[in-house]
Scaffold this active site. Structure first.
Site, PDB file in Angstrom:
ATOM      1  N   HIS A 188       0.912  -1.223  -0.117  1.00 51.91           N
ATOM      2  CA  HIS A 188      -0.129  -0.143  -0.003  1.00 51.91           C
ATOM      3  C   HIS A 188       0.778   1.192   0.045  1.00 51.91           C
ATOM      4  CE1 HIS A 188      -4.214  -1.568   0.216  1.00 51.91           C
ATOM      5  NE2 HIS A 188      -3.532  -2.551   1.025  1.00 51.91           N
ATOM      6  N   LYS A 209      -7.975  14.797   3.538  1.00 51.91           N
ATOM      7  CA  LYS A 209      -7.393  13.591   3.626  1.00 51.91           C
ATOM      8  C   LYS A 209      -6.307  13.797   4.667  1.00 51.91           C
ATOM      9  CE  LYS A 209      -5.866  14.555  -0.757  1.00 51.91           C
ATOM     10  NZ  LYS A 209      -5.801  13.299  -1.670  1.00 51.91           N
ATOM     11  N   ARG A 210      -5.659  12.523   5.164  1.00 52.86           N
ATOM     12  CA  ARG A 210      -4.774  12.830   6.202  1.00 52.86           C
ATOM     13  C   ARG A 210      -3.628  13.778   5.862  1.00 52.86           C
ATOM     14  NH1 ARG A 210      -4.789   8.637  10.488  1.00 52.86           N
ATOM     15  NH2 ARG A 210      -3.288   9.815  11.384  1.00 52.86           N
ATOM     16  N   LYS A 234       1.530  14.421   0.617  1.00 51.75           N
ATOM     17  CA  LYS A 234       0.327  14.916   0.258  1.00 51.75           C
ATOM     18  C   LYS A 234       0.167  16.578  -0.157  1.00 51.75           C
ATOM     19  CE  LYS A 234      -2.713  11.189   2.453  1.00 51.75           C
ATOM     20  NZ  LYS A 234      -3.249  10.375   1.217  1.00 51.75           N
ATOM     21  N   THR A 269      -8.084   7.324  -2.955  1.00 48.72           N
ATOM     22  CA  THR A 269      -9.414   6.928  -3.197  1.00 48.72           C
ATOM     23  C   THR A 269     -10.040   8.210  -3.034  1.00 48.72           C
ATOM     24  OG1 THR A 269      -9.666   6.179  -0.911  1.00 48.72           O
ATOM     25  CG2 THR A 269      -9.325   4.446  -2.486  1.00 48.72           C
ATOM     26  N   LYS A 296     -13.762   9.323  -5.161  1.00 44.38           N
ATOM     27  CA  LYS A 296     -14.993   9.756  -4.414  1.00 44.38           C
ATOM     28  C   LYS A 296     -15.465  11.106  -4.874  1.00 44.38           C
ATOM     29  CE  LYS A 296     -13.377   7.493  -0.136  1.00 44.38           C
ATOM     30  NZ  LYS A 296     -12.741   7.844   1.226  1.00 44.38           N
TER      31      LYS A 296
END
Ligand SMILES: *Cc1c(COP(=O)(O)O)cnc(C)c1O
Length: 704
Positions: free
Chosen positions: A238, A429-430, A435, A535, A539
């Site tokens: 992952h 998101k986290r 990111k 993901t 969405k």
């Protein structure tokens, strides 16, 4: 059993029972508050009022061994065998939660393990002189299932975490073996009846643990046990982030699970023999591929354990799988090319459209019927409707209503009023440096400066939400920076209602269900090569938001599906990132060469967004300007700002924007988790679909 959706191996062996296993944590992910910009964590005691959905299974109880030592003995066949003795055992008790299928007659099981003290079951306990001490000890063993480690993409490396992983793996395998043995006298059919998918390396101790159970408990030979084990396991990777890869110190395993460590060494010895036969006279390769990392502190590379012990290794997007093959696991790919495969992640349209966005669901179902709910490819039927002006108007009405709902949530949680006609630009998101929430912040300050310089902008509401791991200094500092920028911008009359910065606390699925249906623009801006799939990207697109993103993870495949005119792509490719790092990243070049960027960074460093504590954000500036910045934020800044301009311009054309939005939804069929699960079933587990009946009448519902 009349209600099984899958049959293993072409239907020859009846039904597949699908079961997810995990730990029944008393405290799941923490509650998240923001006090004056600072993230505060409080425990989420989710079981406080009981849990009606779970079925306790006090009869499903297994002992899990810890500590102790390994003794050797000679059995009745004169073979040397091992016994793990003088252990401190913890009991694992099952709690089952049924997971019903959508309008069919299937229910799968989520089985979670809770730790219980053996003292409860120990007669000796009643003769224990020090009663209070005995009950105290009981508490200590039950800490195993007390709390979830809150890290995201970082390995915790703590003894308690190791005990959690082994606890859950050992209980699960004992349970699987017991169920198998009820129907079979030998283990010959085990890999045909049982497929175990390792969801990341967290359960990878399952490989040596299954070997231990086969050999020590059931008397199988090494060769027999190894054949069964490798045919049973498959491994999903992952992440490629180095800090996330688990590597447990050998000394820790030796103390906590000594017999398991011995088996890892035995696996390694045979494996390295195989490597040496494959690639003779290559000592360096042996060192790279070994399950044991040498060094001051010897460590076990859990990803290598998982790869060696599995017949399948997969990444979660095509780009991610390519990186596994060419970089992270290249040595293993050369040795076992047939093991590697790609399974692009998906999301369920039942939650992420039908449930969370009833308005859009009704509009779609009104035109296409409800087939999309179980067959997402049917959304392709929206393609011609993108050209229908009346349909586009309805589409916009739905988005507007969802934005109104979110605006009410924003007002309630932050006290800030936002313009409904502004671009709802969302990064939720986290919180993690890869990111690149920071890149988004730089752009927000750029817009602010542009307004201050007297320019007009397309009105924007920039929404941030996400939890930082409690020990992650930089992620928490970025939250403070977002808050600091929000304080400045939201209260500056020059900015008026053109620009608002919103930071919503306690991001989780419930909040995501409110934000995603209301988003216009979805920020998917990780540095290329770092987000395995993502993901959130799927969405948002399924709810009609357009992506602004890098060519990372599943963004690449979303681009392929929706077409380049319906997505905003910017920044370096994964290859350009690799090449840029090889040549040497020079962030100062951007700082010195781009006056606009320099101004933004100086504002951050100089305390413009932290008036009460001028130097507060100096570490942020340092992280941006160091040549070692792995996230290369400044290298993508110009391209990002340019792309944001294109997005804003596109938003000024509502008809064009609606067309793009509809076409995004229309092309999301591939990203249904139904497709993903079907691929795992067919290509890894060797099971084919079997017909399922309709929902049973309520009186037919039996205990699952
Ligand atoms: C989908 C989801 C994520 C994953 O989002 P990414 O953007 O892919 O990182 C994280 N948290 C919640 C609550 C989600 O629903």
């Amino acid at each position: 059993m009349g209600r099984c959706p899958w049959k293993r191996r072409a239907g020859a062996f009846g039904c597949l029972l699908s079961r997810f296993h995990g730990i029944r944590y008393e405290y799941g992910i923490f509650f998240h508050h923001i006090r004056e910009g600072i993230q505060v964590e409080t425990p989420d005691n989710w079981l406080r009022y009981g849990n009606v959905w779970e079925i306790p299974r006090p009869e499903r109880l297994y002992p899990v061994k810890f500590y102790g030592r390994v003794a050797q003995f000679v059995d009745e066949h004169q073979a040397t065998r091992s016994e793990w003795i003088e252990t401190e055992d913890v009991m694992a008790m099952a709690y089952d939660t049924p997971v019903p299928g959508y309008a069919n007659s299937t229910a799968n099981t989520l089985r979670l393990w809770a730790a219980k003290s053996t003292r409860d079951f120990d007669l000796d306990y009643f003769n224990h002189g020090d009663y209070v001490r005995a009950v105290e000890d009981k508490d200590k063993t039950e800490t195993i299932s007390k709390v979830l480690y809150p890290n995201d993409n970082v390995s915790a490396g703590k003894e308690l975490r190791l005990r959690q992983e082994y606890f859950f793996v050992s209980a699960t395998l004992q349970d699987i073996l017991l169920r198998y043995q009820k129907a079979h006298d030998t283990f010959d059919l085990f890999p045909e009846k049982v497929a175990i998918q390792l969801n990341d390396t967290h359960p990878s101790l399952a490989v040596p643990e299954l070997m231990r159970l086969f050999i020590d408990q059931h008397g199988l030979s090494w060769e027999k046990a190894w054949g069964l084990t490798t045919q049973t396991f498959a491994y999903t990777n992952h992440t490629v982030l180095p800090e996330a890869l688990e590597h447990w110190p050998v000394s820790l395993l030796e103390r906590v699970v000594p017999r398991v460590l011995q088996i890892i060494y035995d696996i390694n010895q045979r494996f390295l023999g195989e490597v040496a036969r494959h690639f003779p006279r290559n000592v360096e390769r042996l060192g790279r591929m070994s399950l044991i990392e040498e060094g001051e502190e010897k460590r076990v590379r859990m990803a290598h354990v998982a790869i060696v012990g599995s017949h399948s290794v997969n990444g979660v997007s095509d780009l991610h799988t390519k990186i596994l093959k060419e970089e992270l696991f290249h040595d293993f790919f050369e040795m076992y090319p047939e093991r590697f495969n790609s399974k692009t992640n998906g999301i369920t349209q039942r939650r992420w459209l039908l449930l969370c966005n009833p308005r859009l669901s009704r509009l779609i179902t009104g035109r296409l019927g409800e087939g999309w709910v179980t067959d997402l490819e049917q959304l392709k039927g929206l393609v011609p409707l993108a050209e229908d002006a009346a349909f586009r108007a309805r589409w916009r009405q739905v988005k507007a209503a969802n934005k109104r709902d979110l605006a009410a949530v924003i007002l309630k949680t932050t006290g800030i009023e936002v313009r409904l006609d502004s671009i709802f630009d969302c990064q939720v998101k986290r919180m993690h440096e890869y990111k690149r929430q920071l890149l988004n912040v730089l752009h927000v300050i750029h817009l602010y400066n542009s307004i201050k310089a007297g320019n007009s902008i397309v009105p924007r509401t920039v929404v941030f939400a996400g939890k930082a791991a409690p020990g992650y200094f930089m992620a928490k500092l970025v939250i403070r920076l977002i808050h600091g920028v929000a304080e400045r911008v939201n209260h500056d009359p020059d900015a008026g209602d053109l620009l608002k910065v919103i930071l919503i606390p306690n991001y989780g699925v419930s909040l995501a269900e409110k934000i995603i249906p209301a988003a216009d623009l979805s920020e998917q801006i990780s540095i290329a090569g770092s987000e395995a799939s993502g993901t959130g990207n799927m969405k948002f697109a399924l709810n009609g938001a357009l992506i602004i993103g890098t060519l990372d993870g599943a963004n690449v495949e979303i681009l392929e599906q929706v077409g380049e005119e319906n997505i905003f792509i910017f920044g370096m490719t994964a290859e350009e990132v690799r090449e840029g790092k090889r040549r040497g990243y020079q962030p100062r070049q951007y700082y010195e060469g781009v006056p606009e960027l320099r101004k933004i960074i100086d504002m951050i460093g100089g305390g413009y967004f932290s008036a009460a504590q001028l130097g507060l954000f100096e570490p942020v500036v340092d992280s941006l300007l160091r040549a070692e910045d792995p996230y290369m934020v400044l290298a993508d800044f110009a391209s990002y700002v340019d792309c944001q301009k294109r997005a804003a311009l596109a938003y000024l054309d509502p008809e064009g924007w609606s067309r793009k939005s509809i076409l995004n939804v229309a092309h999301m069929g591939r990203f249904s988790s139904d497709r993903t699960v079907a691929e795992y079933a067919r290509e890894i587990w060797g099971v084919n679909p079997a017909p399922v009946g309709p929902s049973p009448a309520p009186t037919d519902l039996r205990r699952v």
